[in-house]
Structure formats: C-alpha cells, structure tokens
Design an enzyme around this catalytic site. Structure first.
Site, PDB file in Angstrom:
ATOM      1  CG  HIS A  26      33.841  44.085  41.976  1.00 32.63           C
ATOM      2  ND1 HIS A  26      33.542  44.548  43.228  1.00 32.63           N
ATOM      3  CD2 HIS A  26      35.167  43.809  41.990  1.00 32.63           C
ATOM      4  CE1 HIS A  26      34.629  44.546  43.980  1.00 32.63           C
ATOM      5  NE2 HIS A  26      35.637  44.100  43.245  1.00 32.63           N
ATOM      6  N   GLY A  80      37.412  42.375  38.282  1.00 34.59           N
ATOM      7  CA  GLY A  80      38.864  42.488  38.336  1.00 34.59           C
ATOM      8  C   GLY A  80      39.578  41.175  38.589  1.00 34.59           C
ATOM      9  CB  ALA A  81      39.443  38.730  41.221  1.00 36.40           C
ATOM     10  CD  GLU A 110      30.780  46.331  43.697  1.00 38.21           C
ATOM     11  OE1 GLU A 110      30.926  45.183  44.172  1.00 38.21           O
ATOM     12  OE2 GLU A 110      31.720  46.958  43.180  1.00 38.21           O
ATOM     13  CG  ASP A 170      51.220  54.828  47.768  1.00 37.43           C
ATOM     14  OD1 ASP A 170      51.219  55.110  48.983  1.00 37.43           O
ATOM     15  OD2 ASP A 170      50.858  53.727  47.330  1.00 37.43           O
ATOM     16  CB  ALA A 196      40.792  50.613  43.243  1.00 36.29           C
ATOM     17  NE  ARG A 197      38.424  46.714  47.920  1.00 37.20           N
ATOM     18  CZ  ARG A 197      39.048  45.792  47.207  1.00 37.20           C
ATOM     19  NH1 ARG A 197      38.991  45.835  45.885  1.00 37.20           N
ATOM     20  NH2 ARG A 197      39.737  44.831  47.793  1.00 37.20           N
TER      21      ARG A 197
END
Length: 529
Positions: free
Chosen positions: A282, A284-285, A264, A174, A234-235
């Site tokens: 998807h 994740g949340a 998606e 990073d 992530a994405r």
C-alpha cells in the site's frame, strides 16, 4: 497568546508538516506516530485536534473520550478509519487531503503493470542468485494492448493519459461520469461486460463502497480474456482475493500487480508463492512529492479549522444546525435517502437533475435539501462526498441542476420530487414526510407507492398478470428471505406494476438473477438504505 490549541499526531508525517505547525504561535504539537491505542485513548481528552493516518481508528469510543476535540484531520484522501457520522453528531469537523497523491498512485499503477508484463521481479531474483536465464523471462509489450479502467476519476484519467503515451487502447467503465469527460481524455466509454471481454489488462481506480466491494469475483474473472493482467492500486476488497488467487493458479489470469489488500497487512499471503505476482505494501502515496503535498495541506488546514476559519477540504459540515421540528429538517433524511435510492436504481448516468419542492415546503430555504439529495446520490459511487463538496462533484461529472417551487401543490401539504434525465432516459422519485415525522417514498417512475426509506428494499417491475406476487414470494421463501413489508403500484390494469418489498436479510446475486428469470418480470433491483 493566553491559550493554545493542542494537536496530537498519531501517524508518520513529512517533517515539513511539523515545521509548519510548530511555526503557528497558537498551536502546540505532540508528535507520537507509534503511540498505542490504549495510550491515545488515555490522553485524547487533552487535545483540540488529531491528525491521523490509517493506523489510528478514530471510532465511537475515542470520540467519546475526546471531550475537547474540534477537528479530526486525515493525512490522506480515505476516511474509512474515522466514524464521520458520530464526529458530525458531536460537532467535530473532519478534514482530509484529496488529490495530493493522484500522480503518485497513477505512476505506481504503471510501475506495477510494467513489472508484471516484463517479469521484472522474478528476473531480478534470478540475477541475485547468479543466474542469467534471458529467455525464461520473456514478456509482452504494452503498445497496441487494450487496457480497461474501472473508474475515470482523478487517478483513473491520469492512468489513461500515461497509457495513451504507450500507444495503448484505453477503455473505461464509469457510469457516473459524463460522456464529455471520456471524450476529453480520449477514452472509449464501455460497459463492464464489454471491458471484461476485450481488455488485455484491467486496472481498478474506484472508491471502496457498498457497490464496489467484491465487484470482481469468480464470475467476472471467468468472463475475461485468458491471460488477462489485473492491477489493483485502488482499494483492497474490490477484487475478491480468493477468487483472484484461484484464477492465477489455473492460468486464467496471466499476472497481477497488487498494492492494496482486503486485510492490511495480509495474513498467510498465498500470493507470495506465485511467480506472476508483483506485490507492494500500500505505497500508492509513498512518494516524497505526495507526502510534501499532504504535509502542506494538513498543516495549513488544521490551524484554520481550530480557529473557526473556512477550510478547503472538509468531509462533513457539523456546523449546519436546524431547529428541531423545522419543516426543512424533517425532509433532510428523506432527501438523502431519495438520492441514494435513485443512484442504486438507475442504469444510466444523468446529465440533468430537476428538484421540485411542493406545498409550504416551497416557501422555505431548501438549499440544504438539494445538498442532501446530491450527497445521497453521489455517495454511492464517489469517495468522501459531503455537504460541502457535493455540488462541486456534481459539476465535475457534468450534472446540471435546476430547481422548481410549486406553492399550489394540493395532493399533500408538502412533497419533494426529483427527476434525473439524460437524452431520452429519465428517472423520477418522490417523497413525503407525514407527521411524526414519518418519511415515505411515494412515487417511483410514475408508480404511486408508500414505503419507509430504510433497510434492504427489493424493487421489482413486472407485467400486471395474475400469480406474479405468489411467484416472487415463493422464490424468496425458497431462499429463506423473509418479507417485512410489501407495497404494490401499477399504471393501469393489465399494464405494468411495481413492487417494493422490504426484507429482513440481504439478498445474494443468485437470488436476484432467479427473480429476474421469472415469467413477466421486467426489472429487479436491490436497494440498501
């Protein structure tokens, strides 16, 4: 109250959000999570606010139809489905809910990883079929394995903590995080090349932007360890799915856990045919806790926004108004472009930023220029950077800021100069707005040039020798890349020179590598502004 604010909710929310919103005396809620877009466009003109999930594109057309709209709230961190620039232009505040799903996304990453390395999914299906093939599903431990994290932000550092609890070696890439952040989380800072060579497991935790789309493709996959395990929660689009599929089929990649997809839902999903893939849609949340936190966030922020009160998580700041023709106004675009240029050009993570305002510009209130530069600089590598949170993000990544004002500057009537540094490394960029207004980049690392900060700009540093310009032109011509504008600066005769070339087309990686291989070429960088 004589009037109430009407809020349309077009995505599924936890019931707590509805309960909290409906308890507000001046809020009327219409909950329609399955409403088709045609119907949303028909009725949106009646609403003061809209709360969305990813299914509703709040685009140019919808915003134009929303004549009363004051706030757009995204019940998540990502805002890819919202035309933020046009909302800002129309004076509409955009909100999101950052950090509410951090732990959920990190835990899913570990769930995907464990399921992949221990072959849980095929073992489960074999048991459902009545089988009992214990040895067929032998896996590997996480202890003493090396995991490489691309991104050490909110989710990345949480994953690092979990992995250390498994006695794993954790390394991360990073370049926009200060060294002390790596040290704080017990993570070894590395380059992508080092990570690809050493990591047994690779996990992606970076936002999706121009820099990260397709950052892992066939070339990067070939440089990794045989049997590497890859996790993407992530994405979608950060990893090229076609190249990943081929690497799985050949055995180069030993296993994959995927939660986020290029498209998606995915169409004709060939990953479904492979035994060594764990897939989720998807999610994740998708935990009770994350959805509760998101519900509380949007339900508290939207009423504040509608009443004109201060909100905690704004994406934009449409109330910033500057009179047309104002000196600071003319420099706002230039400052943001300079920040974007610097971020794409630099090869180090700075710890210090010096902004110097010169001439009559130094006598103005230049706070917005500082925010514009930071927004341009940080937006390349951080998700949802706004004028509101730019300084907070800069502080979080360890970037110290200093400003100077030079009232007696005489080269131009006004100018802006920004220097980013870390230890012995330094990058300087300067710019001027000529009457018109016509913003121009005029200084890059000591080289005097002049270029409008727009389009695709090829930046080349070379030894000042005869024939270099011709070689560059021949290389670009061979690949059908047309030069729109060319500008050259040099420090001294026979020393180093820098060229800025605006081109009509995008430039592929192979062309950049070919330019770098030319004799006397020292540095090549593509900038998109």
């Amino acid at each position: 109250m004589s009037s109430k604010y009407k809020v349309l909710i077009t995505g599924a929310l936890h019931p707590l959000a509805l309960e909290l919103l409906e308890s507000e005396q001046d809020i009327l809620v219409e909950y329609a999570p399955d409403l088709p877009m045609t119907k949303i466009r028909e009725i949106i003109s009646d609403f003061d606010g809209i709360i969305t999930r990813s299914e509703t594109p709040v685009d140019h057309e919808l915003i134009d139809r929303a004549s009363c709209l004051k706030v757009i709230a995204r019940a998540a961190v990502g805002i890819a489905n919202i035309d933020v620039d046009y909302a800002t232009h129309k004076g509409i505040l955009v909100l999101h809910s950052p950090g509410k799903n951090t732990n959920s996304a990190a835990e899913l990453t570990l769930a995907l990883l464990l399921a992949t390395v221990r072959n849980l999914v095929p073992a489960h299906h074999r048991m459902k079929e009545g089988g009992w093939d214990r040895h067929q599903f032998s896996g590997t431990e996480l202890m003493n394995k090396t995991i490489g994290l691309i991104g050490l932000g909110n989710v990345g550092h949480r994953v690092a903590k979990f992995c250390r609890a498994f006695d794993m070696r954790v390394m991360a890439y990073d370049p926009y995080i200060a060294d002390e952040v790596f040290e704080r989380h017990g993570v070894l800072k590395s380059t992508l090349k080092e990570m690809f060579q050493k990591a047994d497991i690779l996990s992606v935790h970076t936002p999706k932007n121009k820099e990260t789309i397709g950052m892992i493709s066939s070339e990067e996959l070939k440089s990794m360890k045989d049997g590497v395990v890859i996790i993407n929660a992530a994405r979608g689009g950060i990893i090229n799915e076609n190249d990943l599929l081929k690497s799985l089929q050949t055995g180069k990649v030993g296993g994959v856990g995927i939660d986020t997809w290029e498209k998606e839902p995915p169409v004709n999903n060939l990953f479904a045919k492979l035994r060594n893939v764990v897939m989720t849609p998807h999610i994740g949340a998708s935990t009770t806790e994350a959805q509760l936190r998101i519900a509380e966030s949007v339900a508290s922020q939207v009423p504040k926004a509608l009443r004109g009160e201060v909100v905690d998580f704004p994406v934009n700041m449409p109330r910033v108004q500057i009179l047309e023709g104002d000196l600071v106004s003319s420099y706002t675009t230039l400052a943001e472009k300079m920040g974007s240029f610097a971020s794409q050009y630099m090869r180090f993570s700075p710890s210090f930023l010096n902004l110097k305002y010169r001439g009559t510009l130094a006598k103005q209130n230049v706070a917005l220029l500082r925010l514009c530069f930071l927004k341009g600089f940080l937006s390349q590598h951080h998700e949802t950077v706004s004028f509101v949170n730019a300084e907070q993000i800069a502080q979080r990544i360890g970037l110290r800021i200093e400003e100077e004002k030079d009232h007696h500057f005489s080269d131009y009537e006004n100018a802006l100069k920004c220097t980013l540094s870390k230890h012995e490394e330094e990058f300087t960029i300067g710019g001027v707005v000529f009457s018109g207004p016509h913003p121009r980049l005029t200084l890059i690392n000591g080289f005097l040039l002049e270029m409008a900060p727009t389009g695709t700009i090829l930046t080349i540093k070379n030894n000042d020798r005869p024939g270099i310009i011709g070689a560059i032109g021949a290389c670009l011509g061979k690949h059908n890349v047309n030069i729109d504008q060319f500008n050259l600066g040099r420090d001294q005769k026979g020393g180093e020179a820098m060229a800025l070339l605006r081109v009509d087309e995008d430039i592929e990686k192979n062309v950049l590598r070919e330019l770098e291989s030319l004799p006397n070429i020292n540095f090549v960088c593509k900038i998109k502004l």
